[in-house]
Design a protein around this motif. Structure first.
Motif, PDB file in Angstrom:
ATOM      1  N   LEU A 198      43.399 141.452  66.439  1.00 30.51           N
ATOM      2  CA  LEU A 198      43.711 141.695  65.037  1.00 30.51           C
ATOM      3  C   LEU A 198      44.107 143.137  64.797  1.00 30.51           C
ATOM      4  O   LEU A 198      45.028 143.428  64.034  1.00 30.51           O
ATOM      5  N   LEU A 199      43.443 144.062  65.465  1.00 31.23           N
ATOM      6  CA  LEU A 199      43.769 145.472  65.282  1.00 31.23           C
ATOM      7  C   LEU A 199      45.177 145.794  65.757  1.00 31.23           C
ATOM      8  O   LEU A 199      45.841 146.683  65.209  1.00 31.23           O
ATOM      9  N   MET A 214      33.418 140.386  61.624  1.00 31.16           N
ATOM     10  CA  MET A 214      34.763 140.900  61.813  1.00 31.16           C
ATOM     11  C   MET A 214      35.150 141.856  60.695  1.00 31.16           C
ATOM     12  O   MET A 214      35.818 142.877  60.930  1.00 31.16           O
ATOM     13  N   GLY A 215      34.770 141.548  59.466  1.00 35.49           N
ATOM     14  CA  GLY A 215      35.110 142.417  58.346  1.00 35.49           C
ATOM     15  C   GLY A 215      34.553 143.819  58.531  1.00 35.49           C
ATOM     16  O   GLY A 215      35.260 144.818  58.313  1.00 35.49           O
ATOM     17  N   LYS A 216      33.299 143.917  58.933  1.00 36.03           N
ATOM     18  CA  LYS A 216      32.681 145.236  59.146  1.00 36.03           C
ATOM     19  C   LYS A 216      33.336 145.979  60.304  1.00 36.03           C
ATOM     20  O   LYS A 216      33.589 147.186  60.226  1.00 36.03           O
ATOM     21  N   LEU A 217      33.585 145.273  61.386  1.00 32.69           N
ATOM     22  CA  LEU A 217      34.206 145.918  62.539  1.00 32.69           C
ATOM     23  C   LEU A 217      35.623 146.393  62.216  1.00 32.69           C
ATOM     24  O   LEU A 217      36.043 147.469  62.637  1.00 32.69           O
ATOM     25  N   ILE A 264      39.524 150.611  61.550  1.00 32.82           N
ATOM     26  CA  ILE A 264      40.664 151.161  60.810  1.00 32.82           C
ATOM     27  C   ILE A 264      40.389 152.609  60.439  1.00 32.82           C
ATOM     28  O   ILE A 264      41.248 153.485  60.555  1.00 32.82           O
ATOM     29  N   ARG A 265      39.178 152.868  59.989  1.00 35.73           N
ATOM     30  CA  ARG A 265      38.773 154.230  59.635  1.00 35.73           C
ATOM     31  C   ARG A 265      38.848 155.146  60.863  1.00 35.73           C
ATOM     32  O   ARG A 265      39.421 156.244  60.800  1.00 35.73           O
ATOM     33  N   GLU A 266      38.311 154.689  61.968  1.00 31.31           N
ATOM     34  CA  GLU A 266      38.303 155.503  63.185  1.00 31.31           C
ATOM     35  C   GLU A 266      39.725 155.753  63.681  1.00 31.31           C
ATOM     36  O   GLU A 266      40.068 156.866  64.093  1.00 31.31           O
ATOM     37  N   GLY A 267      40.573 154.722  63.637  1.00 33.61           N
ATOM     38  CA  GLY A 267      41.950 154.885  64.086  1.00 33.61           C
ATOM     39  C   GLY A 267      42.711 155.890  63.245  1.00 33.61           C
ATOM     40  O   GLY A 267      43.507 156.682  63.760  1.00 33.61           O
ATOM     41  N   ALA A 268      42.466 155.870  61.933  1.00 26.78           N
ATOM     42  CA  ALA A 268      43.146 156.810  61.043  1.00 26.78           C
ATOM     43  C   ALA A 268      42.724 158.245  61.345  1.00 26.78           C
ATOM     44  O   ALA A 268      43.545 159.165  61.322  1.00 26.78           O
ATOM     45  N   LEU A 269      41.458 158.443  61.642  1.00 18.97           N
ATOM     46  CA  LEU A 269      40.962 159.791  61.930  1.00 18.97           C
ATOM     47  C   LEU A 269      41.468 160.300  63.275  1.00 18.97           C
ATOM     48  O   LEU A 269      41.784 161.485  63.437  1.00 18.97           O
ATOM     49  N   LEU A 270      41.565 159.402  64.258  1.00 25.41           N
ATOM     50  CA  LEU A 270      41.955 159.813  65.603  1.00 25.41           C
ATOM     51  C   LEU A 270      43.458 159.978  65.767  1.00 25.41           C
ATOM     52  O   LEU A 270      43.926 160.892  66.444  1.00 25.41           O
ATOM     53  N   TYR A 271      44.224 159.076  65.134  1.00 25.46           N
ATOM     54  CA  TYR A 271      45.648 159.030  65.416  1.00 25.46           C
ATOM     55  C   TYR A 271      46.540 159.336  64.214  1.00 25.46           C
ATOM     56  O   TYR A 271      47.760 159.352  64.339  1.00 25.46           O
ATOM     57  N   GLY A 272      45.948 159.570  63.059  1.00 26.81           N
ATOM     58  CA  GLY A 272      46.752 159.846  61.873  1.00 26.81           C
ATOM     59  C   GLY A 272      47.412 161.213  61.927  1.00 26.81           C
ATOM     60  O   GLY A 272      46.955 162.126  62.620  1.00 26.81           O
ATOM     61  N   ASP A 279      25.574 149.462  56.659  1.00 29.64           N
ATOM     62  CA  ASP A 279      26.038 149.387  58.040  1.00 29.64           C
ATOM     63  C   ASP A 279      27.159 150.369  58.331  1.00 29.64           C
ATOM     64  O   ASP A 279      27.239 150.920  59.433  1.00 29.64           O
ATOM     65  N   LEU A 280      28.055 150.602  57.369  1.00 31.77           N
ATOM     66  CA  LEU A 280      29.230 151.417  57.624  1.00 31.77           C
ATOM     67  C   LEU A 280      29.099 152.864  57.161  1.00 31.77           C
ATOM     68  O   LEU A 280      29.671 153.766  57.772  1.00 31.77           O
ATOM     69  N   ALA A 281      28.388 153.084  56.084  1.00 34.29           N
ATOM     70  CA  ALA A 281      28.232 154.455  55.583  1.00 34.29           C
ATOM     71  C   ALA A 281      26.975 155.122  56.118  1.00 34.29           C
ATOM     72  O   ALA A 281      26.846 156.344  56.097  1.00 34.29           O
ATOM     73  N   GLY A 282      26.038 154.317  56.596  1.00 30.80           N
ATOM     74  CA  GLY A 282      24.774 154.864  57.076  1.00 30.80           C
ATOM     75  C   GLY A 282      23.703 154.801  56.001  1.00 30.80           C
ATOM     76  O   GLY A 282      23.980 154.532  54.833  1.00 30.80           O
ATOM     77  N   MET A 283      22.478 155.050  56.390  1.00 29.35           N
ATOM     78  CA  MET A 283      21.346 154.938  55.470  1.00 29.35           C
ATOM     79  C   MET A 283      20.577 156.246  55.388  1.00 29.35           C
ATOM     80  O   MET A 283      20.570 157.045  56.320  1.00 29.35           O
ATOM     81  N   VAL A 284      19.934 156.445  54.253  1.00 30.59           N
ATOM     82  CA  VAL A 284      19.128 157.641  54.039  1.00 30.59           C
ATOM     83  C   VAL A 284      17.891 157.250  53.235  1.00 30.59           C
ATOM     84  O   VAL A 284      17.947 156.340  52.396  1.00 30.59           O
ATOM     85  N   THR A 285      16.789 157.921  53.500  1.00 31.44           N
ATOM     86  CA  THR A 285      15.540 157.653  52.779  1.00 31.44           C
ATOM     87  C   THR A 285      15.118 158.894  52.009  1.00 31.44           C
ATOM     88  O   THR A 285      14.983 159.982  52.580  1.00 31.44           O
TER      89      THR A 285
END
Length: 244
Positions: A13-14, A39-42, A47-55, A82-88
């Motif tokens: 898909l990527l 699949m949605g989360k992955l 997509i985010r990682e690809g934009a940062l690495l190859y944009g 899951d995607l942004a991370g967690m904080v307490t």
């Protein structure tokens, strides 16, 4: 194990996502439906990682934004954590604040207010990946660890209705450059059918593929979605996957 199996489908898909934009020169928005699924989360993270690495726009902290469409507040929380991370803080756990990920909760699609909200989801978006097609899942038994195929049941109709509404909403967008539909293995029969001059071995594989995906009834929703997308006037790709 589940992530590994899903990742094989994700890689396919990527590869289609390069159609949307090869450069990420400007901040773009991508819509992902059924975003709380594996699949949605992955997809969102890759997509985010690809934009940062190859944009090309390395000076921008947010070369791409993901608009994740989910069905409930619980699903939205799952995606954000899951995607942004967690904080307490003070004993309360929540997701981290992020400027690249937005969740949009759209519940019962039979309600007019939700149909209107769905149309707004695609406003300003460059591309979209529609993942709401019902699909079979590989499920591992807790007793013996063996994997088996779970054919979708009553949820198939719900997914099909949402997918149809998503395509209708995407058709009204003035900004979308490309739409990718996650569909189902076995639907190539739409074009040629069993009357085509298949070899005996090809015909056997085709019949088994349809059976594996739940038969003609289970494929009815994705089939209608493909037909709707093909007649929508949108630029699109269809990726027919097997069990996830």
């Amino acid at each position: 194990m589940q992530i590994s199996k899903c990742s094989k489908k994700l890689q396919c898909l990527l590869s289609f996502l390069s159609i949307l934009s090869p450069s990420f020169a400007l901040t773009q928005t991508f819509v992902i439906t059924h975003a709380a699924g594996r699949m949605g989360k992955l997809l969102a993270s890759q997509i985010r990682e690809g934009a940062l690495l190859y944009g090309d726009n390395h000076d921008s902290p947010t070369p791409v934004k993901i608009r994740a469409v989910v069905r409930s507040d619980e699903e939205a929380k799952s995606v954000l954590c899951d995607l942004a991370g967690m904080v307490t803080r003070d004993g309360i756990t929540s997701h981290r604040e992020t400027d690249w990920l937005e969740t949009v909760v759209i519940g019962d699609i039979s309600l007019e207010e939700n149909v209107n909200r769905l149309e707004k989801v695609f406003d300003g978006a460059t591309g979209a990946v529609l993942c709401d097609a019902s699909h079979n899942e590989l499920v591992q038994s807790e007793e013996d660890g063996k994997w088996s195929l779970r054919v979708p049941g009553i949820e198939s109709k719900e997914h099909s209705n949402r997918l149809s509404a998503e395509i209708d909403a995407a058709t009204k967008s003035k900004s979308l450059e490309h739409v990718i539909l996650r569909s189902s293995m076995g639907l190539f029969l739409n074009k040629r059918g069993l009357d085509f001059e298949w070899s005996p071995s090809q015909k056997e594989v085709i019949i088994e593929a349809v059976k594996a995906m739940g038969g003609d009834e289970a494929l009815l929703g994705p089939r209608r979605a493909e037909e709707a997308l093909e007649s929508s006037g949108l630029d699109f790709s269809i990726l027919r996957l097997g069990a996830l």
